[in-house]
Design a protein around this motif. Structure first.
Motif, PDB file in Angstrom:
ATOM      1  N   ILE A 135       0.844  -1.200   0.000  1.00  0.00           N
ATOM      2  CA  ILE A 135       0.000   0.000   0.000  1.00  0.00           C
ATOM      3  C   ILE A 135       0.874   1.243   0.000  1.00  0.00           C
ATOM      4  O   ILE A 135       0.628   2.182  -0.763  1.00  0.00           O
ATOM      5  N   LEU A 136       1.907   1.239   0.827  1.00  0.00           N
ATOM      6  CA  LEU A 136       2.828   2.373   0.889  1.00  0.00           C
ATOM      7  C   LEU A 136       3.496   2.599  -0.466  1.00  0.00           C
ATOM      8  O   LEU A 136       3.596   3.732  -0.946  1.00  0.00           O
ATOM      9  N   LYS A 137       3.938   1.526  -1.116  1.00  0.00           N
ATOM     10  CA  LYS A 137       4.568   1.645  -2.425  1.00  0.00           C
ATOM     11  C   LYS A 137       3.599   2.211  -3.447  1.00  0.00           C
ATOM     12  O   LYS A 137       3.976   3.054  -4.262  1.00  0.00           O
ATOM     13  N   SER A 138       2.359   1.785  -3.412  1.00  0.00           N
ATOM     14  CA  SER A 138       1.353   2.286  -4.352  1.00  0.00           C
ATOM     15  C   SER A 138       1.111   3.781  -4.163  1.00  0.00           C
ATOM     16  O   SER A 138       1.031   4.534  -5.135  1.00  0.00           O
ATOM     17  N   ILE A 139       1.015   4.184  -2.919  1.00  0.00           N
ATOM     18  CA  ILE A 139       0.811   5.607  -2.618  1.00  0.00           C
ATOM     19  C   ILE A 139       2.017   6.416  -3.068  1.00  0.00           C
ATOM     20  O   ILE A 139       1.877   7.481  -3.673  1.00  0.00           O
ATOM     21  N   LEU A 140       3.203   5.902  -2.792  1.00  0.00           N
ATOM     22  CA  LEU A 140       4.416   6.610  -3.194  1.00  0.00           C
ATOM     23  C   LEU A 140       4.526   6.724  -4.711  1.00  0.00           C
ATOM     24  O   LEU A 140       4.926   7.772  -5.229  1.00  0.00           O
ATOM     25  N   LYS A 141       4.149   5.682  -5.433  1.00  0.00           N
ATOM     26  CA  LYS A 141       4.176   5.736  -6.897  1.00  0.00           C
ATOM     27  C   LYS A 141       3.280   6.851  -7.417  1.00  0.00           C
ATOM     28  O   LYS A 141       3.658   7.603  -8.317  1.00  0.00           O
ATOM     29  N   ILE A 142       2.102   6.969  -6.843  1.00  0.00           N
ATOM     30  CA  ILE A 142       1.166   8.015  -7.257  1.00  0.00           C
ATOM     31  C   ILE A 142       1.744   9.393  -6.945  1.00  0.00           C
ATOM     32  O   ILE A 142       1.706  10.307  -7.782  1.00  0.00           O
ATOM     33  N   ARG A 143       2.297   9.549  -5.753  1.00  0.00           N
ATOM     34  CA  ARG A 143       2.885  10.834  -5.371  1.00  0.00           C
ATOM     35  C   ARG A 143       4.076  11.184  -6.255  1.00  0.00           C
ATOM     36  O   ARG A 143       4.266  12.347  -6.621  1.00  0.00           O
ATOM     37  N   ILE A 144       4.881  10.178  -6.616  1.00  0.00           N
ATOM     38  CA  ILE A 144       6.042  10.398  -7.477  1.00  0.00           C
ATOM     39  C   ILE A 144       5.590  10.884  -8.850  1.00  0.00           C
ATOM     40  O   ILE A 144       6.134  11.862  -9.385  1.00  0.00           O
ATOM     41  N   GLU A 145       4.616  10.214  -9.422  1.00  0.00           N
ATOM     42  CA  GLU A 145       4.140  10.609 -10.746  1.00  0.00           C
ATOM     43  C   GLU A 145       3.531  12.011 -10.731  1.00  0.00           C
ATOM     44  O   GLU A 145       3.752  12.797 -11.648  1.00  0.00           O
ATOM     45  N   LEU A 146       2.774  12.321  -9.689  1.00  0.00           N
ATOM     46  CA  LEU A 146       2.178  13.646  -9.573  1.00  0.00           C
ATOM     47  C   LEU A 146       3.260  14.715  -9.455  1.00  0.00           C
ATOM     48  O   LEU A 146       3.219  15.740 -10.149  1.00  0.00           O
ATOM     49  N   LEU A 205      11.465   9.575  -4.225  1.00  0.00           N
ATOM     50  CA  LEU A 205      12.139   8.436  -4.858  1.00  0.00           C
ATOM     51  C   LEU A 205      13.010   7.684  -3.853  1.00  0.00           C
ATOM     52  O   LEU A 205      13.065   6.450  -3.873  1.00  0.00           O
ATOM     53  N   ASN A 206      13.660   8.409  -2.976  1.00  0.00           N
ATOM     54  CA  ASN A 206      14.469   7.765  -1.930  1.00  0.00           C
ATOM     55  C   ASN A 206      13.593   6.965  -0.979  1.00  0.00           C
ATOM     56  O   ASN A 206      13.961   5.857  -0.581  1.00  0.00           O
ATOM     57  N   LYS A 207      12.437   7.510  -0.625  1.00  0.00           N
ATOM     58  CA  LYS A 207      11.506   6.760   0.224  1.00  0.00           C
ATOM     59  C   LYS A 207      11.046   5.493  -0.482  1.00  0.00           C
ATOM     60  O   LYS A 207      10.978   4.422   0.117  1.00  0.00           O
ATOM     61  N   TYR A 208      10.729   5.633  -1.769  1.00  0.00           N
ATOM     62  CA  TYR A 208      10.285   4.476  -2.533  1.00  0.00           C
ATOM     63  C   TYR A 208      11.377   3.419  -2.587  1.00  0.00           C
ATOM     64  O   TYR A 208      11.110   2.231  -2.427  1.00  0.00           O
ATOM     65  N   SER A 209      12.596   3.838  -2.824  1.00  0.00           N
ATOM     66  CA  SER A 209      13.729   2.904  -2.881  1.00  0.00           C
ATOM     67  C   SER A 209      13.896   2.150  -1.562  1.00  0.00           C
ATOM     68  O   SER A 209      14.276   0.989  -1.552  1.00  0.00           O
ATOM     69  N   GLY A 210      13.598   2.817  -0.479  1.00  0.00           N
ATOM     70  CA  GLY A 210      13.703   2.196   0.843  1.00  0.00           C
ATOM     71  C   GLY A 210      12.632   1.146   1.083  1.00  0.00           C
ATOM     72  O   GLY A 210      12.791   0.278   1.938  1.00  0.00           O
ATOM     73  N   THR A 211      11.538   1.194   0.319  1.00  0.00           N
ATOM     74  CA  THR A 211      10.469   0.219   0.516  1.00  0.00           C
ATOM     75  C   THR A 211      10.613  -0.981  -0.388  1.00  0.00           C
ATOM     76  O   THR A 211       9.910  -1.977  -0.236  1.00  0.00           O
ATOM     77  N   VAL A 212      11.512  -0.894  -1.375  1.00  0.00           N
ATOM     78  CA  VAL A 212      11.699  -1.994  -2.323  1.00  0.00           C
ATOM     79  C   VAL A 212      12.601  -3.048  -1.690  1.00  0.00           C
ATOM     80  O   VAL A 212      13.657  -2.744  -1.167  1.00  0.00           O
ATOM     81  N   ASP A 213      12.166  -4.273  -1.762  1.00  0.00           N
ATOM     82  CA  ASP A 213      12.962  -5.361  -1.173  1.00  0.00           C
ATOM     83  C   ASP A 213      13.976  -5.890  -2.156  1.00  0.00           C
ATOM     84  O   ASP A 213      13.814  -5.972  -3.303  1.00  0.00           O
TER      85      ASP A 213
END
Length: 54
Positions: free
Chosen positions: A5-16, A46-54
């Motif tokens: 869920i966090l990754k999905s939200i971050l993806k949307i925020r990144i694109e926006l 993007l850094n936050k997103y990278s931190g959530t990727v396993d």
């Protein structure tokens, strides 16, 4: 599940944020302080997103 869920939200925020940055850059130029600010905010997302990727 929570990470997905966090990754999905971050993806949307990144694109926006990316779209906002490109629009500002088109209107004001890439070196304008507002564009630089958007770029820095995008980097943080993007850094936050990278931190959530396993």
């Amino acid at each position: 599940m929570k990470i997905l869920i966090l990754k999905s939200i971050l993806k949307i925020r990144i694109e926006l944020k990316r779209k906002q940055m490109y629009k500002k850059a088109k209107d004001l130029g890439f070196t304008h302080p507002e564009v630089v600010n958007h770029s820095q905010e995008l980097d943080k997302l993007l850094n936050k997103y990278s931190g959530t990727v396993d």
